[in-house]
Design a protein around this motif. Structure first.
Motif, mmCIF file in Angstrom:
data_model
loop_
_atom_site.group_PDB
_atom_site.id
_atom_site.type_symbol
_atom_site.label_atom_id
_atom_site.label_comp_id
_atom_site.label_asym_id
_atom_site.label_seq_id
_atom_site.Cartn_x
_atom_site.Cartn_y
_atom_site.Cartn_z
ATOM 1 N N ASP A 249 0.822 -1.215 0.000
ATOM 2 C CA ASP A 249 0.000 0.000 0.000
ATOM 3 C C ASP A 249 0.854 1.263 0.000
ATOM 4 O O ASP A 249 0.420 2.308 -0.501
ATOM 5 C CB ASP A 249 -0.923 0.036 1.222
ATOM 6 C CG ASP A 249 -1.926 -1.111 1.231
ATOM 7 O OD1 ASP A 249 -2.149 -1.717 0.166
ATOM 8 O OD2 ASP A 249 -2.482 -1.385 2.311
ATOM 9 N N VAL B 223 0.575 5.115 -1.934
ATOM 10 C CA VAL B 223 0.643 6.386 -1.216
ATOM 11 C C VAL B 223 1.799 7.232 -1.754
ATOM 12 O O VAL B 223 1.640 8.433 -1.994
ATOM 13 C CB VAL B 223 0.786 6.159 0.311
ATOM 14 C CG1 VAL B 223 1.023 7.476 1.036
ATOM 15 C CG2 VAL B 223 -0.446 5.458 0.859
ATOM 16 N N SER C 198 -7.280 10.477 0.928
ATOM 17 C CA SER C 198 -7.293 9.303 0.048
ATOM 18 C C SER C 198 -7.659 8.016 0.770
ATOM 19 O O SER C 198 -7.988 7.019 0.128
ATOM 20 C CB SER C 198 -5.937 9.140 -0.651
ATOM 21 O OG SER C 198 -4.965 8.628 0.242
ATOM 22 N N THR C 199 -7.624 8.038 2.083
ATOM 23 C CA THR C 199 -7.931 6.822 2.846
ATOM 24 C C THR C 199 -9.125 6.997 3.779
ATOM 25 O O THR C 199 -9.406 6.107 4.574
ATOM 26 C CB THR C 199 -6.704 6.397 3.685
ATOM 27 O OG1 THR C 199 -6.367 7.461 4.578
ATOM 28 C CG2 THR C 199 -5.529 6.050 2.794
#
Length: 154
Positions: free
Chosen positions: A51, A55, A79-80
């Motif tokens: 992940d 990022v 974004s999360t």
């Protein structure tokens, strides 16, 4: 290394290669909290989850667009977060766009002024003694006089 690749975890070198960042940039982004801290394997090697690559790609693009570290941090956070509205992202982008446009207008004014300086030198004094150069004389004029005179050069 095969176990590392099979587990999906990436060492910092592989992460750097995949994202286009150098190792020191990745360490910096980890230090300032833009990416999660690396996990430490029993052998002492630091590894990152897959992940982190996504990022870092977001970070890279934000930085390429000139977003500040704090703006980038907010973008990464957005974004999360399913609890936040994309209007927040748009607001950050709009504010940054306004800043870019303001800077662009200033650069265009600078370009016009420099062009006038160069043209005045070409027309008036090129080849003469440097102390009499219209560019140097123009740069020696106080800003307010330069702005109100309508002329950029001596």
């Amino acid at each position: 290394m095969n176990n590392l690749q099979n587990s999906g975890q990436l060492n910092i070198g592989a992460l750097a290669q995949r994202t286009g960042f150098n190792v020191s940039a990745i360490r910096y982004y980890e230090e300032v909290g833009l990416i999660p801290e690396a996990m430490c394997r029993p052998n002492g090697h630091r590894v990152y989850s897959p992940d982190v690559q996504e990022v870092l790609t977001l970070v890279k693009h934000c930085r390429d667009f000139g977003f500040s570290i704090e703006e980038t941090r907010t973008m990464v956070s957005l974004s999360t977060s399913n609890d936040r509205d994309c209007a927040e992202t748009r607001e950050i982008a709009q504010t940054h766009l306004n800043t870019v446009r303001f800077k662009l207008a200033k650069l265009q004014n600078l370009e016009r002024s420099l062009s006038k300086f160069v043209q005045a030198c070409t027309d008036q004094c090129v080849g003469g003694p440097a102390p009499k150069c219209s560019i140097l004389k123009g740069l020696s004029v106080a800003d307010s006089k330069l702005a109100t005179s309508g002329r950029c050069c001596g």
